[in-house]
Motif scaffolding. Structure first.
Motif, mmCIF file in Angstrom:
data_model
loop_
_atom_site.group_PDB
_atom_site.id
_atom_site.type_symbol
_atom_site.label_atom_id
_atom_site.label_comp_id
_atom_site.label_asym_id
_atom_site.label_seq_id
_atom_site.Cartn_x
_atom_site.Cartn_y
_atom_site.Cartn_z
ATOM 1 N N THR A 29 -89.802 -3.229 43.855
ATOM 2 C CA THR A 29 -88.503 -3.599 43.351
ATOM 3 C C THR A 29 -88.597 -4.463 42.089
ATOM 4 O OG1 THR A 29 -88.744 -5.156 45.220
ATOM 5 C CG2 THR A 29 -87.465 -3.252 45.753
ATOM 6 N N GLY A 30 -89.764 -4.865 41.448
ATOM 7 C CA GLY A 30 -89.569 -5.821 40.205
ATOM 8 C C GLY A 30 -88.731 -7.090 40.388
ATOM 9 N N LEU A 31 -88.677 -7.325 39.106
ATOM 10 C CA LEU A 31 -87.857 -8.772 38.838
ATOM 11 C C LEU A 31 -86.793 -8.434 38.048
ATOM 12 C CD1 LEU A 31 -91.219 -10.650 37.625
ATOM 13 C CD2 LEU A 31 -90.221 -10.697 39.973
ATOM 14 N N THR A 32 -85.975 -9.682 37.821
ATOM 15 C CA THR A 32 -84.628 -9.857 37.044
ATOM 16 C C THR A 32 -84.942 -11.031 36.259
ATOM 17 O OG1 THR A 32 -83.364 -8.890 39.154
ATOM 18 C CG2 THR A 32 -82.196 -9.883 37.305
ATOM 19 N N ASP A 33 -84.933 -10.658 34.997
ATOM 20 C CA ASP A 33 -85.014 -11.950 34.194
ATOM 21 C C ASP A 33 -83.436 -12.781 33.943
ATOM 22 O OD1 ASP A 33 -87.398 -11.322 32.410
ATOM 23 O OD2 ASP A 33 -86.346 -9.403 32.163
ATOM 24 N N ARG A 34 -83.933 -13.848 33.975
ATOM 25 C CA ARG A 34 -82.558 -14.910 33.933
ATOM 26 C C ARG A 34 -82.159 -14.876 32.590
ATOM 27 N NH1 ARG A 34 -85.297 -19.330 36.971
ATOM 28 N NH2 ARG A 34 -85.333 -17.996 38.992
ATOM 29 N N LEU A 35 -81.195 -14.274 32.300
ATOM 30 C CA LEU A 35 -80.736 -14.340 30.737
ATOM 31 C C LEU A 35 -79.924 -15.598 30.440
ATOM 32 C CD1 LEU A 35 -79.652 -10.379 30.992
ATOM 33 C CD2 LEU A 35 -81.797 -11.546 30.508
ATOM 34 N N PRO A 36 -80.141 -15.994 29.168
ATOM 35 C CA PRO A 36 -79.369 -17.113 28.724
ATOM 36 C C PRO A 36 -77.923 -16.771 28.762
ATOM 37 C CG PRO A 36 -81.129 -16.676 27.450
ATOM 38 C CD PRO A 36 -81.323 -15.824 28.284
ATOM 39 N N SER A 37 -76.993 -17.825 29.045
ATOM 40 C CA SER A 37 -75.687 -17.372 28.807
ATOM 41 C C SER A 37 -75.107 -17.668 27.565
ATOM 42 C CB SER A 37 -74.849 -18.003 29.831
ATOM 43 O OG SER A 37 -74.907 -19.465 29.837
ATOM 44 N N LEU A 38 -75.432 -16.756 26.620
ATOM 45 C CA LEU A 38 -74.845 -17.023 25.200
ATOM 46 C C LEU A 38 -73.704 -15.945 24.718
ATOM 47 C CD1 LEU A 38 -78.404 -17.639 23.399
ATOM 48 C CD2 LEU A 38 -76.706 -19.438 23.887
ATOM 49 N N GLU A 39 -72.960 -16.446 23.949
ATOM 50 C CA GLU A 39 -71.860 -15.443 23.615
ATOM 51 C C GLU A 39 -72.691 -14.469 22.665
ATOM 52 O OE1 GLU A 39 -68.395 -17.061 21.830
ATOM 53 O OE2 GLU A 39 -68.191 -15.294 20.596
ATOM 54 N N THR B 255 -100.610 -6.908 51.297
ATOM 55 C CA THR B 255 -99.625 -8.311 51.362
ATOM 56 C C THR B 255 -100.379 -8.899 52.590
ATOM 57 O OG1 THR B 255 -97.896 -7.403 52.710
ATOM 58 C CG2 THR B 255 -97.567 -7.470 50.318
ATOM 59 N N ASN B 256 -99.746 -9.950 53.029
ATOM 60 C CA ASN B 256 -100.128 -10.690 54.273
ATOM 61 C C ASN B 256 -99.706 -9.678 55.528
ATOM 62 O OD1 ASN B 256 -97.815 -11.691 53.226
ATOM 63 N ND2 ASN B 256 -97.544 -13.049 55.084
ATOM 64 N N ILE B 257 -98.760 -8.944 55.422
ATOM 65 C CA ILE B 257 -98.234 -7.995 56.554
ATOM 66 C C ILE B 257 -98.750 -6.731 56.386
ATOM 67 C CG2 ILE B 257 -96.271 -7.115 57.860
ATOM 68 C CD1 ILE B 257 -94.971 -9.598 56.467
ATOM 69 N N ALA B 258 -99.783 -6.386 57.572
ATOM 70 C CA ALA B 258 -100.320 -5.100 57.594
ATOM 71 C C ALA B 258 -99.383 -3.835 57.542
ATOM 72 C CB ALA B 258 -100.973 -4.866 58.919
ATOM 73 N N GLY B 259 -99.660 -2.896 56.820
ATOM 74 C CA GLY B 259 -98.843 -1.869 56.377
ATOM 75 C C GLY B 259 -97.724 -1.947 55.172
ATOM 76 N N VAL B 260 -97.799 -3.391 54.800
ATOM 77 C CA VAL B 260 -96.509 -3.659 53.504
ATOM 78 C C VAL B 260 -97.484 -3.828 52.358
ATOM 79 C CG1 VAL B 260 -95.042 -5.165 52.639
ATOM 80 C CG2 VAL B 260 -95.106 -4.840 55.253
ATOM 81 N N TYR B 261 -97.215 -2.962 51.209
ATOM 82 C CA TYR B 261 -97.629 -3.187 49.970
ATOM 83 C C TYR B 261 -96.778 -3.618 49.050
ATOM 84 C CZ TYR B 261 -101.477 -0.782 52.621
ATOM 85 O OH TYR B 261 -102.478 -0.431 53.342
ATOM 86 N N VAL B 262 -97.293 -4.226 48.075
ATOM 87 C CA VAL B 262 -96.266 -4.616 46.834
ATOM 88 C C VAL B 262 -97.165 -4.335 45.684
ATOM 89 C CG1 VAL B 262 -94.922 -6.329 45.780
ATOM 90 C CG2 VAL B 262 -95.109 -6.319 48.065
ATOM 91 N N ALA B 263 -96.434 -3.639 44.496
ATOM 92 C CA ALA B 263 -97.091 -3.361 43.359
ATOM 93 C C ALA B 263 -96.034 -3.444 42.355
ATOM 94 C CB ALA B 263 -97.353 -1.869 43.230
ATOM 95 N N GLY B 264 -96.588 -3.846 41.051
ATOM 96 C CA GLY B 264 -95.728 -4.094 39.824
ATOM 97 C C GLY B 264 -95.390 -5.356 39.723
ATOM 98 N N ASP B 265 -94.441 -5.511 38.903
ATOM 99 C CA ASP B 265 -93.885 -6.832 38.265
ATOM 100 C C ASP B 265 -93.784 -8.019 39.533
ATOM 101 O OD1 ASP B 265 -93.901 -6.066 35.961
ATOM 102 O OD2 ASP B 265 -92.000 -6.440 35.359
ATOM 103 N N ALA B 266 -93.206 -7.335 40.870
ATOM 104 C CA ALA B 266 -92.950 -8.112 42.097
ATOM 105 C C ALA B 266 -94.011 -8.806 42.547
ATOM 106 C CB ALA B 266 -92.358 -7.208 43.218
ATOM 107 N N SER B 267 -95.187 -8.410 42.163
ATOM 108 C CA SER B 267 -96.345 -8.976 42.847
ATOM 109 C C SER B 267 -97.442 -9.718 41.578
ATOM 110 C CB SER B 267 -97.171 -8.001 43.647
ATOM 111 O OG SER B 267 -97.923 -7.004 42.506
ATOM 112 N N ARG B 268 -97.414 -9.344 40.374
ATOM 113 C CA ARG B 268 -98.345 -9.949 39.664
ATOM 114 C C ARG B 268 -97.569 -10.825 38.335
ATOM 115 N NH1 ARG B 268 -103.836 -8.484 41.173
ATOM 116 N NH2 ARG B 268 -103.426 -8.247 43.120
ATOM 117 N N ASP B 269 -98.479 -10.994 37.401
ATOM 118 C CA ASP B 269 -97.813 -11.959 36.242
ATOM 119 C C ASP B 269 -98.219 -11.378 34.899
ATOM 120 O OD1 ASP B 269 -100.509 -13.029 36.401
ATOM 121 O OD2 ASP B 269 -99.534 -14.877 36.234
ATOM 122 N N MET B 270 -98.678 -9.951 34.849
ATOM 123 C CA MET B 270 -98.996 -9.267 33.619
ATOM 124 C C MET B 270 -97.809 -8.112 33.674
ATOM 125 S SD MET B 270 -100.841 -9.494 30.857
ATOM 126 C CE MET B 270 -102.561 -10.156 31.111
#
Ligand SMILES: Cc1cc2nc3c(=O)[nH]c(=O)nc-3n(C[C@H](O)[C@H](O)[C@H](O)COP(=O)(O)OP(=O)(O)OC[C@H]3O[C@@H](n4cnc5c(N)ncnc54)[C@H](O)[C@@H]3O)c2cc1C
Length: 319
Positions: free
Chosen positions: A126-136, A275-290
């Motif tokens: 499910t990926g990540l959401t960038d916190r966008l600066p609140s600039l006009e 992940t730590n829960i058997a049967g649950v896998y996470v891939a992409g931005d949601a799990s790593r930092d590259m």
């Protein structure tokens, strides 16, 4: 002897009739889609949910992915959808609101309309959401001349007037790193004065001015930034602005399932996405930092193979 009650029997019939899949994938960015293609080619019965909010959806072109240089994110998705459908994967444009594991180890997944689906394994991408600066004006430029990753977009603005925006985070290292792409880098703190004296003097040594005044707006046309206008009406020429402002998980499914997160707020997995829960896998931005498209796709592929192997093992044990 297997103790199989009448309730178990009814439960099984209900599940078979109610959308039982080998794998449900939540998230249709590069990680989820590449897992889907691998699993589809393993002849698995796969359902993929997606809400179409891929992290790079505002970008003008994907980079660092061999053979796909400059491709628009929507064209990349179009090609990917065609490929995964070829292998029988079912794609559904809907939000998953929750996922649960029952006492028999099966997963139930609920979509936003309350419809229930079942799976033997789930992959969360499910990926990540960038916190966008609140600039006009920020939205007009994001992905076109305002970026967060110089590896993704630095080449396109090499030798131009580059700005670094860091208000809530320390942008010292980030500003220095941008001198790889241009000698003309200016650091905007938007009112914050938190740099240590030794950091300020290092930036000076590298010819990076630090502007601590508050920003009024970003100025330019057609998505192309031209200048940064300050509240005191001073204006600084700027062709591209790189920001560092943090991110968060795009979905809370991982936390609700009880997956461990590290201090960077991404899910802890082994190198195959387990992940730590058997049967649950996470891939992409949601799990790593590259955070690259090609890395997310590779993680999805690795998780896909691992899930298939797990299913094969279980099938052999119950045969
Ligand atoms: C402006 C910008 C430019 C970028 N440029 C590049 C580049 O040039 N090269 C590069 O390699 N990387 C680039 N990136 C980074 C890249 O976008 C990410 O690394 C990549 O998208 C991660 O893929 P992912 O599959 O993990 O997540 P995403 O692509 O973010 O996909 C996650 C998907 O999950 C879906 N989703 C979330 N929650 C739910 C839910 N509850 N139910 C159903 N679906 C859900 C979302 O709608 C989304 O489609 C860029 C990022 C940005 C912001």
């Amino acid at each position: 002897m297997i103790n199989f009650t009448y309730t178990d029997y009814l439960h099984t019939i209900i599940i078979i009739e109610m959308n039982l899949y080998d794998v449900i994938i939540i998230g249709g960015g590069p990680a989820g889609l590449n897992a889907a293609v691998v699993l589809g080619r393993c002849r698995r019965n796969v359902l993929l949910f997606d809400t179409g909010k891929q992290r790079n959806r505002h970008s003008r072109g994907i980079h660092n992915y061999l053979t796909r240089d400059d491709i628009l994110p929507r064209d990349f998705l179009h090609l990917s959808h065609k490929e995964v459908r070829k292998y029988g994967v079912r794609l559904v444009h809907a939000e998953v609101s929750g996922a649960k594991k029952n006492e028999k180890g099966l997963f139930s997944v609920t979509d936003s309309k309350g419809v229930l689906y079942y799976a033997k394994k789930i992959l969360i991408a499910t990926g990540l959401t960038d916190r966008l600066p609140s600039l006009e004006g920020f939205d007009k430029f994001f992905g076109k001349s305002v970026f967060h990753c110089p590896y993704c977009d630095g080449w396109e603005v090499k030798d131009k007037q580059i700005g670094v925006y860091a208000r809530n985070k320390n942008g010292f290292e980030f500003a220095l790193s941008l001198t790889t792409w241009s000698r003309s880098v200016t650091y905007f703190t938007d009112g914050k004065k938190t740099l240590k004296p030794e950091e300020a003097s290092k930036l000076k040594q590298f010819g990076i001015p630090v502007i601590t005044d508050k920003i009024q707006k970003l100025n330019g046309t057609g998505g192309n930034l031209k200048s940064i206008v300050m509240k005191n009406n001073e204006s600084y020429p700027c062709d591209a602005l790189f920001f560092v402002n943090g991110y968060s998980q795009q979905s809370h499914i991982v936390e609700n399932l009880g997956c461990f997160l590290n201090n960077k707020k991404v899910v802890v997995t082994n190198r195959f996405g387990q992940t730590n829960i058997a049967g649950v896998y996470v891939a992409g931005d949601a799990s790593r930092d590259m955070h690259f498209v090609v890395v997310a796709a590779a993680e999805g592929a690795k998780a896909g193979v691992t899930i298939n192997k797990e299913l094969q093992k279980e099938e052999r044990n119950t045969a």
